[in-house]
Scaffold this motif. Structure first.
Motif, PDB file in Angstrom:
ATOM      1  N   ARG A 176      78.004 -47.885 -55.018  1.00  0.00           N
ATOM      2  CA  ARG A 176      78.088 -49.254 -55.573  1.00  0.00           C
ATOM      3  C   ARG A 176      78.974 -49.437 -56.494  1.00  0.00           C
ATOM      4  O   ARG A 176      79.682 -48.401 -57.308  1.00  0.00           O
ATOM      5  N   ARG A 177      79.639 -50.723 -56.951  1.00  0.00           N
ATOM      6  CA  ARG A 177      80.521 -50.847 -58.104  1.00  0.00           C
ATOM      7  C   ARG A 177      80.299 -52.288 -59.119  1.00  0.00           C
ATOM      8  O   ARG A 177      80.346 -53.228 -58.378  1.00  0.00           O
ATOM      9  N   PRO A 178      79.551 -51.994 -59.848  1.00  0.00           N
ATOM     10  CA  PRO A 178      78.847 -53.253 -60.733  1.00  0.00           C
ATOM     11  C   PRO A 178      80.133 -54.056 -61.241  1.00  0.00           C
ATOM     12  O   PRO A 178      79.841 -55.346 -61.377  1.00  0.00           O
ATOM     13  N   LEU A 179      81.195 -53.626 -61.556  1.00  0.00           N
ATOM     14  CA  LEU A 179      82.312 -54.254 -62.187  1.00  0.00           C
ATOM     15  C   LEU A 179      82.687 -55.755 -61.603  1.00  0.00           C
ATOM     16  O   LEU A 179      82.477 -56.815 -62.033  1.00  0.00           O
ATOM     17  N   PRO A 180      82.862 -55.664 -60.341  1.00  0.00           N
ATOM     18  CA  PRO A 180      83.246 -57.093 -59.351  1.00  0.00           C
ATOM     19  C   PRO A 180      81.725 -58.004 -59.489  1.00  0.00           C
ATOM     20  O   PRO A 180      82.056 -59.504 -59.382  1.00  0.00           O
ATOM     21  N   LEU A 181      80.873 -57.508 -59.657  1.00  0.00           N
ATOM     22  CA  LEU A 181      79.406 -58.092 -59.596  1.00  0.00           C
ATOM     23  C   LEU A 181      79.264 -58.969 -60.920  1.00  0.00           C
ATOM     24  O   LEU A 181      78.977 -60.137 -61.146  1.00  0.00           O
ATOM     25  N   VAL A 182      79.937 -58.085 -62.058  1.00  0.00           N
ATOM     26  CA  VAL A 182      79.773 -58.797 -63.513  1.00  0.00           C
ATOM     27  C   VAL A 182      80.646 -59.697 -63.325  1.00  0.00           C
ATOM     28  O   VAL A 182      80.544 -60.890 -63.961  1.00  0.00           O
ATOM     29  N   ARG A 183      81.915 -59.664 -63.214  1.00  0.00           N
ATOM     30  CA  ARG A 183      82.808 -60.966 -62.989  1.00  0.00           C
ATOM     31  C   ARG A 183      82.396 -62.166 -62.225  1.00  0.00           C
ATOM     32  O   ARG A 183      82.598 -63.175 -62.411  1.00  0.00           O
TER      33      ARG A 183
END
Length: 216
Positions: A176-183
């Protein structure tokens, strides 16, 4: 019971069984992979703070004394350990059992939301991030720390192999990679730090304040 509900209950049971060994496992992992990262995250929290997936309360010693802390956790046994830790440390905290995908709080209730090594095992991380954004006040901070998909394909290959075991067992993801979902949730990333072959990522994002409309 639905397939999703059965799976979620199975994962919750796994984390209940793992509760007593969790601290030792995480301490070993963090000494090698993420030293100082809990303090990096928690030192940035301020005001009314919600910690999502508070687990056994490993962050409790590193919060500032001026925060007003609420913690939510879906594993009852981990929550019991967090309560004991809070009592031992004399840290005031409102601890509740609940689901990160459906936070039991009104909109704009918190100045800061924290989640450390939790999004990797929440069944729907996109919904969880949307909920964290919802309960943040305009101008509030989202503070995350987690293991994520590595920056090199050999690392990601190893992570994918690991997921063949960890996802069925406890719902734990490594790619998973939260950063793009945060944006995508409309938050502005102000700080991000990725290291250890890209496996560890910590970030601080802010919920933007809506622009005032000109009434003329």
């Amino acid at each position: 019971m639905s397939v999703d509900g059965d799976r979620t209950d199975r994962w919750r049971a796994y984390w209940n069984r793992s509760a007593l060994a969790y601290d030792e496992q995480m301490n070993r992992f963090e000494r090698l992979m993420a030293p100082g990262s809990r303090r990096w995250v928690c030192s940035r929290a301020e005001g009314e703070v919600l910690e999502v997936a508070i687990g056994t309360g490993l962050n409790l010693p590193v919060y500032g004394r001026d925060v007003r802390l609420t913690g939510i956790e879906w594993s009852p046994r981990m929550l019991d350990l967090a309560r004991q830790r809070a009592q031992d440390l004399d840290v005031p905290v409102d601890l509740r059992e609940g689901d990160a995908r459906d936070l039991p709080f009104p909109d704009a209730a918190f100045d800061s939301v924290v989640c450390t090594f939790g999004l990797c095992a929440i069944p729907d991380e996109q919904q969880a991030i949307a909920e964290m954004a919802r309960v943040l006040r305009p101008g509030g901070k989202l503070l995350l720390l987690d293991h994520v998909a590595g920056s090199a394909w050999p690392v990601r290959l190893v992570q994918r192999v690991a997921e063949l075991v960890t996802i069925p067992l406890g719902g734990e993801h490594f790619l998973r990679r939260p950063l793009p979902l945060v944006r995508a949730a409309g938050l502005e990333v102000e700080e991000s730090d990725r290291f250890k072959l890209g496996i560890i990522e910590r970030l601080a994002a802010r919920k933007t304040v809506p622009a005032l409309r000109d009434s003329r």
